[in-house]
Design a protein around this motif. Structure first.
Motif, PDB file in Angstrom:
ATOM      1  N   PRO A   1      -6.932 -49.782 -19.328  1.00  0.00           N
ATOM      2  CA  PRO A   1      -6.806 -48.620 -18.430  1.00  0.00           C
ATOM      3  C   PRO A   1      -5.372 -48.115 -18.388  1.00  0.00           C
ATOM      4  CG  PRO A   1      -6.984 -50.636 -17.157  1.00  0.00           C
ATOM      5  CD  PRO A   1      -7.211 -51.025 -18.584  1.00  0.00           C
ATOM      6  N   THR A   2      -5.204 -46.807 -18.347  1.00  0.00           N
ATOM      7  CA  THR A   2      -3.869 -46.211 -18.331  1.00  0.00           C
ATOM      8  C   THR A   2      -3.718 -45.117 -17.287  1.00  0.00           C
ATOM      9  OG1 THR A   2      -4.500 -44.574 -20.008  1.00  0.00           O
ATOM     10  CG2 THR A   2      -3.513 -46.629 -20.795  1.00  0.00           C
ATOM     11  N   ILE A   3      -4.767 -44.810 -16.549  1.00  0.00           N
ATOM     12  CA  ILE A   3      -4.747 -43.679 -15.623  1.00  0.00           C
ATOM     13  C   ILE A   3      -4.710 -44.193 -14.182  1.00  0.00           C
ATOM     14  CG2 ILE A   3      -5.915 -41.570 -14.899  1.00  0.00           C
ATOM     15  CD1 ILE A   3      -4.910 -41.596 -17.806  1.00  0.00           C
ATOM     16  N   LEU A   4      -3.808 -43.640 -13.376  1.00  0.00           N
ATOM     17  CA  LEU A   4      -3.711 -44.043 -11.984  1.00  0.00           C
ATOM     18  C   LEU A   4      -4.848 -43.445 -11.167  1.00  0.00           C
ATOM     19  CD1 LEU A   4      -2.058 -45.417  -9.709  1.00  0.00           C
ATOM     20  CD2 LEU A   4      -0.871 -43.224  -9.416  1.00  0.00           C
ATOM     21  N   ASP A   5      -5.593 -44.302 -10.475  1.00  0.00           N
ATOM     22  CA  ASP A   5      -6.632 -43.838  -9.562  1.00  0.00           C
ATOM     23  C   ASP A   5      -5.953 -43.321  -8.298  1.00  0.00           C
ATOM     24  OD1 ASP A   5      -9.163 -43.366  -8.512  1.00  0.00           O
ATOM     25  OD2 ASP A   5      -9.298 -45.365  -7.633  1.00  0.00           O
ATOM     26  N   SER A   6      -6.084 -42.034  -8.028  1.00  0.00           N
ATOM     27  CA  SER A   6      -5.305 -41.417  -6.942  1.00  0.00           C
ATOM     28  C   SER A   6      -6.156 -40.455  -6.128  1.00  0.00           C
ATOM     29  CB  SER A   6      -4.090 -40.692  -7.520  1.00  0.00           C
ATOM     30  OG  SER A   6      -4.498 -39.817  -8.571  1.00  0.00           O
ATOM     31  N   PRO A   7      -7.152 -40.967  -5.409  1.00  0.00           N
ATOM     32  CA  PRO A   7      -7.973 -40.081  -4.571  1.00  0.00           C
ATOM     33  C   PRO A   7      -7.167 -39.501  -3.421  1.00  0.00           C
ATOM     34  CG  PRO A   7      -8.426 -42.373  -4.053  1.00  0.00           C
ATOM     35  CD  PRO A   7      -7.536 -42.384  -5.265  1.00  0.00           C
ATOM     36  N   PRO A   8      -7.619 -38.392  -2.840  1.00  0.00           N
ATOM     37  CA  PRO A   8      -6.940 -37.827  -1.667  1.00  0.00           C
ATOM     38  C   PRO A   8      -6.867 -38.837  -0.532  1.00  0.00           C
ATOM     39  CG  PRO A   8      -8.509 -36.254  -2.564  1.00  0.00           C
ATOM     40  CD  PRO A   8      -8.762 -37.563  -3.281  1.00  0.00           C
ATOM     41  N   VAL A   9      -5.828 -38.725   0.285  1.00  0.00           N
ATOM     42  CA  VAL A   9      -5.609 -39.651   1.387  1.00  0.00           C
ATOM     43  C   VAL A   9      -5.658 -38.912   2.717  1.00  0.00           C
ATOM     44  CG1 VAL A   9      -4.214 -41.170  -0.048  1.00  0.00           C
ATOM     45  CG2 VAL A   9      -3.088 -39.391   1.313  1.00  0.00           C
ATOM     46  N   THR A  10      -5.748 -39.692   3.799  1.00  0.00           N
ATOM     47  CA  THR A  10      -5.689 -39.152   5.157  1.00  0.00           C
ATOM     48  C   THR A  10      -4.472 -39.745   5.856  1.00  0.00           C
ATOM     49  OG1 THR A  10      -8.082 -38.895   5.312  1.00  0.00           O
ATOM     50  CG2 THR A  10      -6.857 -38.980   7.383  1.00  0.00           C
ATOM     51  N   VAL A  11      -3.670 -38.892   6.481  1.00  0.00           N
ATOM     52  CA  VAL A  11      -2.455 -39.315   7.165  1.00  0.00           C
ATOM     53  C   VAL A  11      -2.583 -38.955   8.646  1.00  0.00           C
ATOM     54  CG1 VAL A  11       0.061 -39.168   7.217  1.00  0.00           C
ATOM     55  CG2 VAL A  11      -1.161 -38.840   5.054  1.00  0.00           C
ATOM     56  N   THR A  12      -2.388 -39.950   9.523  1.00  0.00           N
ATOM     57  CA  THR A  12      -2.595 -39.757  10.961  1.00  0.00           C
ATOM     58  C   THR A  12      -1.353 -40.167  11.736  1.00  0.00           C
ATOM     59  OG1 THR A  12      -4.935 -40.295  10.655  1.00  0.00           O
ATOM     60  CG2 THR A  12      -4.102 -40.258  12.916  1.00  0.00           C
ATOM     61  N   ALA A  13      -0.927 -39.309  12.657  1.00  0.00           N
ATOM     62  CA  ALA A  13       0.204 -39.595  13.536  1.00  0.00           C
ATOM     63  C   ALA A  13      -0.315 -39.906  14.936  1.00  0.00           C
ATOM     64  CB  ALA A  13       1.160 -38.404  13.585  1.00  0.00           C
ATOM     65  N   TYR A  14       0.177 -41.006  15.532  1.00  0.00           N
ATOM     66  CA  TYR A  14      -0.266 -41.458  16.848  1.00  0.00           C
ATOM     67  C   TYR A  14       0.876 -41.371  17.861  1.00  0.00           C
ATOM     68  CZ  TYR A  14      -4.228 -43.491  14.309  1.00  0.00           C
ATOM     69  OH  TYR A  14      -5.335 -43.663  13.529  1.00  0.00           O
ATOM     70  N   GLY A  15       0.512 -41.104  19.100  1.00  0.00           N
ATOM     71  CA  GLY A  15       1.485 -41.030  20.177  1.00  0.00           C
ATOM     72  C   GLY A  15       1.675 -42.353  20.887  1.00  0.00           C
ATOM     73  N   GLN A  16       2.415 -42.318  21.982  1.00  0.00           N
ATOM     74  CA  GLN A  16       2.797 -43.525  22.705  1.00  0.00           C
ATOM     75  C   GLN A  16       1.589 -44.269  23.263  1.00  0.00           C
ATOM     76  OE1 GLN A  16       5.740 -42.804  25.702  1.00  0.00           O
ATOM     77  NE2 GLN A  16       6.086 -44.977  26.127  1.00  0.00           N
ATOM     78  N   GLN A  17       0.554 -43.551  23.665  1.00  0.00           N
ATOM     79  CA  GLN A  17      -0.644 -44.165  24.219  1.00  0.00           C
ATOM     80  C   GLN A  17      -1.707 -44.461  23.149  1.00  0.00           C
ATOM     81  OE1 GLN A  17      -0.416 -45.052  27.370  1.00  0.00           O
ATOM     82  NE2 GLN A  17       1.592 -44.029  27.435  1.00  0.00           N
ATOM     83  N   GLY A  18      -1.346 -44.322  21.895  1.00  0.00           N
ATOM     84  CA  GLY A  18      -2.285 -44.563  20.813  1.00  0.00           C
ATOM     85  C   GLY A  18      -3.170 -43.370  20.499  1.00  0.00           C
ATOM     86  N   GLN A  19      -2.892 -42.239  21.120  1.00  0.00           N
ATOM     87  CA  GLN A  19      -3.719 -41.047  20.883  1.00  0.00           C
ATOM     88  C   GLN A  19      -3.320 -40.372  19.578  1.00  0.00           C
ATOM     89  OE1 GLN A  19      -1.095 -41.244  22.785  1.00  0.00           O
ATOM     90  NE2 GLN A  19      -0.151 -39.269  23.271  1.00  0.00           N
ATOM     91  N   VAL A  20      -4.300 -39.720  18.947  1.00  0.00           N
ATOM     92  CA  VAL A  20      -4.030 -38.983  17.718  1.00  0.00           C
ATOM     93  C   VAL A  20      -3.323 -37.680  18.065  1.00  0.00           C
ATOM     94  CG1 VAL A  20      -5.037 -37.788  15.740  1.00  0.00           C
ATOM     95  CG2 VAL A  20      -5.996 -39.983  16.494  1.00  0.00           C
ATOM     96  N   LEU A  21      -2.117 -37.514  17.536  1.00  0.00           N
ATOM     97  CA  LEU A  21      -1.374 -36.283  17.754  1.00  0.00           C
ATOM     98  C   LEU A  21      -1.663 -35.256  16.669  1.00  0.00           C
ATOM     99  CD1 LEU A  21       2.106 -37.690  18.851  1.00  0.00           C
ATOM    100  CD2 LEU A  21       0.235 -36.855  20.295  1.00  0.00           C
ATOM    101  N   LYS A  22      -1.793 -35.718  15.442  1.00  0.00           N
ATOM    102  CA  LYS A  22      -2.139 -34.826  14.339  1.00  0.00           C
ATOM    103  C   LYS A  22      -2.655 -35.647  13.180  1.00  0.00           C
ATOM    104  CE  LYS A  22      -0.535 -30.903  11.570  1.00  0.00           C
ATOM    105  NZ  LYS A  22       0.613 -30.013  11.230  1.00  0.00           N
TER     106      LYS A  22
END
Length: 288
Positions: free
Chosen positions: A251-272
């Motif tokens: 194999p020579t090709i990098l498997d690179s599916p789309p990712v999900t990035v999540t930012a959390y606030g002080q109380q653990g809430q999703v900000l974005k």
């Protein structure tokens, strides 16, 4: 090495039309006249593709900031410590960013070592990858003892456009790049070269963000390293065969599916949350 830019453009159009995880390296390898199997793996293909990764503007923070609690206030990058400066110099042996296909060809208009700061790095048992930025743009740095095979310092403008946009980011999360970086090292008494390929996500966060998590779409989740409004995370990549390869070919090709990035606030809430962030090599907008 001869590059067929028209063929590359056509491959990128095909990539956008396919409803499956994007494999940029696969498209590039078919467009190049020299196969990846006939040379060492080269993942700094920044000038060859303009894949749909998400990029952002950036505001730097005052030196001496206290991590993610520090709000972005002034357009000044933090000073390097002596150790950080040493790392930046090692990552730019030509004195600054270089051409995406020629590591010996410097691009002086992208700045010199003195213009760059180590903004944040991610360390794991395999080593380190750092986000190294100037007021105009950034490079990634993965230190290695195999200096002849180190990744090139390929430059990407903040905002994908010269002279680099240092203003405008006011939200909780912005992904600057989802790309790959290689760590070369030698093993055994014969010093056989090995190459580890990492999937890397970098970006910036607002003052209210306490944690950033990357969902790599393969069952793995990683907490990014966050410092002074910047973040970075990496995981070891997996190589897969090109669809044109036979079963007995490595194999020579990098498997690179789309990712999900999540930012959390002080109380653990999703900000974005940014979903379906697509893979893309560095260098977009740099003109090289």
């Amino acid at each position: 090495m001869t590059i067929d830019e028209q063929q590359i453009a056509e491959e990128l159009r095909l990539m956008a039309d396919e409803a499956r995880p994007v494999d940029v390296l696969g498209y590039v390898s078919r467009a190049r006249t020299v196969s990846l199997r006939r040379r060492r793996l080269s993942w700094s293909l920044a000038g060859l593709a303009a894949a749909a990764s998400v990029i952002a503007t950036v505001i730097a923070v005052p030196p001496g900031g206290s991590g993610p609690d520090t709000a972005a206030r002034v357009m000044r990058l933090p000073d390097n410590t002596p150790e950080q400066l040493r790392l930046v110099r090692e990552c730019m042996p030509q004195g600054g960013p270089v051409h995406n296909m020629d590591g010996n060809r410097g691009i002086p208009e992208h700045g010199t070592v003195k213009d760059f700061r180590l903004l944040v790095d991610y360390q794991d048992k395999g080593g380190t990858t750092a986000l190294v930025g100037s007021q105009s743009g950034f490079v990634l740095c993965t230190p290695t003892e195999q200096t002849d095979f180190a990744e090139r310092a390929v430059f990407t403008y903040w905002g994908f456009k010269s002279p680099g946009n240092l203003t405008g980011f006011s939200g909780d999360l912005q992904v600057d790049a989802y790309t790959s970086h290689m760590h070369s090292y030698a093993v055994g008494p014969e010093r056989i070269q090995k190459n580890d390929i990492y999937r890397v996500v970098v970006g910036r966060v607002g003052a209210g963000v306490r944690r950033v998590e990357i969902d790599w779409a393969d069952g793995r989740r990683t907490d990014a390293r966050v410092a002074d409004g910047f973040f970075i995370a990496r995981v070891l990549g997996k190589l897969v065969r090109d669809r044109q390869d036979s079963d007995d070919e490595p194999p020579t090709i990098l498997d690179s599916p789309p990712v999900t990035v999540t930012a959390y606030g002080q109380q653990g809430q999703v900000l974005k949350q940014e979903k379906s962030v697509a893979f893309g090599p560095l260098g977009r907008g740099s003109g090289y």
